[in-house]
Motif scaffolding. Sequence first.
Motif, PDB file in Angstrom:
ATOM      1  N   GLY A   1      16.071  14.511  -4.590  1.00  0.00           N
ATOM      2  CA  GLY A   1      15.752  14.802  -2.829  1.00  0.00           C
ATOM      3  C   GLY A   1      13.705  14.724  -3.106  1.00  0.00           C
ATOM      4  N   GLY A   2      13.144  14.802  -3.885  1.00  0.00           N
ATOM      5  CA  GLY A   2      11.541  13.785  -3.590  1.00  0.00           C
ATOM      6  C   GLY A   2      11.451  12.726  -3.646  1.00  0.00           C
ATOM      7  N   MET A   3      12.301  12.216  -3.378  1.00  0.00           N
ATOM      8  CA  MET A   3      12.095  10.080  -3.318  1.00  0.00           C
ATOM      9  C   MET A   3      12.605  10.630  -1.998  1.00  0.00           C
ATOM     10  N   LYS A   4      13.410  10.901  -1.728  1.00  0.00           N
ATOM     11  CA  LYS A   4      13.876  10.676  -0.391  1.00  0.00           C
ATOM     12  C   LYS A   4      13.091  10.657   0.906  1.00  0.00           C
ATOM     13  N   GLN A   5      12.029  12.097   0.499  1.00  0.00           N
ATOM     14  CA  GLN A   5      10.901  11.925   1.429  1.00  0.00           C
ATOM     15  C   GLN A   5       9.684  12.015   0.858  1.00  0.00           C
ATOM     16  N   LYS A   6       9.578  10.788  -0.594  1.00  0.00           N
ATOM     17  CA  LYS A   6       7.558  10.228  -0.066  1.00  0.00           C
ATOM     18  C   LYS A   6       8.330   8.803   0.850  1.00  0.00           C
TER      19      LYS A   6
ATOM     20  N   LEU B   1       8.142  10.217   4.073  1.00  0.00           N
ATOM     21  CA  LEU B   1       7.040   9.708   4.638  1.00  0.00           C
ATOM     22  C   LEU B   1       6.234   8.780   4.568  1.00  0.00           C
ATOM     23  N   ALA B   2       6.978   7.370   3.658  1.00  0.00           N
ATOM     24  CA  ALA B   2       6.506   6.251   3.982  1.00  0.00           C
ATOM     25  C   ALA B   2       6.514   5.282   5.431  1.00  0.00           C
ATOM     26  N   CYS B   3       7.504   5.741   5.481  1.00  0.00           N
ATOM     27  CA  CYS B   3       8.340   5.532   7.362  1.00  0.00           C
ATOM     28  C   CYS B   3       7.773   5.912   8.561  1.00  0.00           C
ATOM     29  N   ALA B   4       7.075   6.719   8.206  1.00  0.00           N
ATOM     30  CA  ALA B   4       6.129   7.459   8.970  1.00  0.00           C
ATOM     31  C   ALA B   4       4.607   6.959   9.094  1.00  0.00           C
ATOM     32  N   LEU B   5       4.561   6.775   8.255  1.00  0.00           N
ATOM     33  CA  LEU B   5       3.139   6.260   8.234  1.00  0.00           C
ATOM     34  C   LEU B   5       2.493   4.013   8.595  1.00  0.00           C
ATOM     35  N   LEU B   6       4.329   3.747   8.485  1.00  0.00           N
ATOM     36  CA  LEU B   6       4.145   2.035   8.942  1.00  0.00           C
ATOM     37  C   LEU B   6       2.683   1.949   9.990  1.00  0.00           C
ATOM     38  N   ARG B   7       2.821   1.941  10.773  1.00  0.00           N
ATOM     39  CA  ARG B   7       1.546   2.042  11.267  1.00  0.00           C
ATOM     40  C   ARG B   7       0.439   3.530  11.200  1.00  0.00           C
ATOM     41  N   LYS B   8      -0.146   3.297  10.537  1.00  0.00           N
ATOM     42  CA  LYS B   8      -1.535   4.380  10.467  1.00  0.00           C
ATOM     43  C   LYS B   8      -1.304   5.172  11.640  1.00  0.00           C
ATOM     44  N   PRO B   9      -1.006   6.819  11.640  1.00  0.00           N
ATOM     45  CA  PRO B   9      -0.801   7.084  12.874  1.00  0.00           C
ATOM     46  C   PRO B   9      -2.261   8.142  13.072  1.00  0.00           C
TER      47      PRO B   9
ATOM     48  N   LEU C   1       3.193  15.193  -2.575  1.00  0.00           N
ATOM     49  CA  LEU C   1       3.489  14.904  -1.127  1.00  0.00           C
ATOM     50  C   LEU C   1       2.612  15.338  -0.282  1.00  0.00           C
ATOM     51  N   TRP C   2       1.682  16.629  -0.772  1.00  0.00           N
ATOM     52  CA  TRP C   2       1.011  17.619  -0.865  1.00  0.00           C
ATOM     53  C   TRP C   2      -0.631  16.429  -1.221  1.00  0.00           C
TER      54      TRP C   2
ATOM     55  N   GLU D   1       1.048  -1.102   0.010  1.00  0.00           N
ATOM     56  CA  GLU D   1      -0.172  -0.257  -0.098  1.00  0.00           C
ATOM     57  C   GLU D   1       1.118   1.418  -0.060  1.00  0.00           C
ATOM     58  N   LEU D   2       2.411   1.353   1.013  1.00  0.00           N
ATOM     59  CA  LEU D   2       2.405   2.472   1.062  1.00  0.00           C
ATOM     60  C   LEU D   2       3.363   2.582  -0.192  1.00  0.00           C
ATOM     61  N   LEU D   3       3.732   1.883  -0.429  1.00  0.00           N
ATOM     62  CA  LEU D   3       4.862   1.804  -2.106  1.00  0.00           C
ATOM     63  C   LEU D   3       3.918   2.144  -3.064  1.00  0.00           C
ATOM     64  N   GLU D   4       2.378   1.984  -3.572  1.00  0.00           N
ATOM     65  CA  GLU D   4       1.704   2.076  -4.780  1.00  0.00           C
ATOM     66  C   GLU D   4       1.500   3.686  -4.254  1.00  0.00           C
ATOM     67  N   PHE D   5       0.692   4.317  -2.647  1.00  0.00           N
ATOM     68  CA  PHE D   5       1.380   5.276  -2.163  1.00  0.00           C
ATOM     69  C   PHE D   5       1.581   6.537  -2.696  1.00  0.00           C
ATOM     70  N   THR D   6       3.018   5.664  -2.576  1.00  0.00           N
ATOM     71  CA  THR D   6       4.608   6.747  -2.799  1.00  0.00           C
ATOM     72  C   THR D   6       4.708   6.866  -3.871  1.00  0.00           C
ATOM     73  N   ASP D   7       4.158   6.041  -5.040  1.00  0.00           N
ATOM     74  CA  ASP D   7       4.834   5.127  -6.418  1.00  0.00           C
ATOM     75  C   ASP D   7       6.573   5.390  -6.147  1.00  0.00           C
TER      76      ASP D   7
END
Length: 580
Positions: A148-153, A156-164, A184-185, A128-134
Amino acid sequence: MTSGADTGAAAPFVRLAAVSKRFGAAPPALDSIDGVIEGGRITGLVGPDGAGKTTLIRLITGLMLPDEGTVEVLGYGTRKDPASIQAAIGYMPQRFGLYEDLSVQENLDLYADLRGLPLAERGRTFAELLEFTDLARFTTRLAGKLSGGMKQKLGLACALLRKPRLLLLDEPGVGVDPISRRDLWKMVENLTAEGIGVLWSTAYLDEAEACDHVLLLNQGRLLFAGSPPEMTGRVKDRVFRLSGTTGRRRERLARLLDKDGVVDGVIQGEAIRLVMKQGLTPPLLEGSSGSATATPPRFEDAFVDMLGGGPGGRSRLAETQRQFAADGGRPVIEARGLTKRFGDFTAADNITFDIPRGEIFGLLGPNGAGKSTTFKMLCGLLKPTAGEGRVAGFDLRRDAAEARNRLGYMAQKFSLYGDLSVLQNLNFFAGVYGLSGARKRERIGLMTEIFDFGTIHDMSAKDLPLGLKQRLALACAVLHEPEVLFLDEPTSGVDPITRREFWTHINGLVEKGVTVLVTTHFMDEAEYCDRISLIYRGRSIALGSPDEMKARVAGMDLPDPTMEDAFIALVQGSEAKEAA
């Protein structure tokens, strides 16, 4: 964007009550901050470098405790129950917090272990996260090799591993191109639609304008809390666009900024944008022409007004700069079919342009498009695979050392020596550029005075706030009065006041005949350029002035495009041509 209105009477996700934090004897990093963060909307934490944004985020995570006041997160107090808070939130720190020598998938595996994600849930969550972040196509790529953009994505994926329930993002847009920032937005907006609360820290005021609610900090104090339209309403009917002007617009802007009643001013292509004091209209300059029309205000206009206005139009740096005489229109910088290949990958492909004396030329493009590669070839830092480059008449293949002596270079990442003090860096670079004796002492003294380094001479460069780091980097680049300046994303992450100060110096130097090549992700900064080359997938896909770029994409659906609109439309048009 999801509105906070549908959260009803639900309790805020975060309550801040009289929060203060100090570090040593310095003024408070945060001084009696009150505020709330609600679920289902994006709250912007906005302010210049050193305003206290990161400190406040770390207090919300429970990683630090306030000296005074209380921080309550999702019903838990940070003093009593930080572990419960940390289990319920996602946090993406300001600096890339992932492991650059691990692949995308290895980073996800590691953070899943750290977050305690059950093995049975990992396959579905990763997909799900890999699809969400492409990022599904890049699972084997090392994180350090991502744009830079891919690093930020990935962050974000790592921050969402357990949906906060609450997601804290500390300046996620820094150094990211407009397309990646929009991506990102969209991702974050989708999260708020699920009821997740988001705190988005930023120094980019166009990002602040897109938030539902804003907390505006400066020097540790809360200046404003409310919606962006409330903020921009402060300068309603006070913003004007001067068009149809004659003469050099940079010189005219400098003169206007020193007029009574002018709060702020920036260049927009061939026009000038001014913010005036209440009830005043733009002043007329002797010998000038053109017309002034009211224009809708932006969040940045109101922010600069709230801080008392911009830095003015005078540049002491430019006043001390020697004048470079016109030389019959001969190019100062030339790129002729510049090409660079790394193995079977072509980073820059047949790049061609020339830049005459006293012009600002911009290289724009998404992260990883080839801008920095082109830039480094023209600095003599990378040898081209094919083609040629010339700077100040010197061929970069044969005479790279002579060419480098004519130019000043400010790198994308802070390129000075962090373990050396401010004064030691100035002395070192003066020696590199061949200055000695009285001339060396004179130029270092001048830079110290102009950039106000006197009280921080002995401070290590690595310990400086970002704005001062950038001032030091610029001072080192211009110590030897170069005729060419190479600026690689020089204001990434710094606040609007520092950016204006920086561009006041650059505009003044250009008026003295200095030639500037600049890369930037700030589309309003691109407006300062005389011409732009838009680079995508290693090729130049558009070349012209900012106004010409905007005119190319204008139409019924986009009658008055911004520079960001033009950037995105031209890149998407290039993709469509390649796909056809």
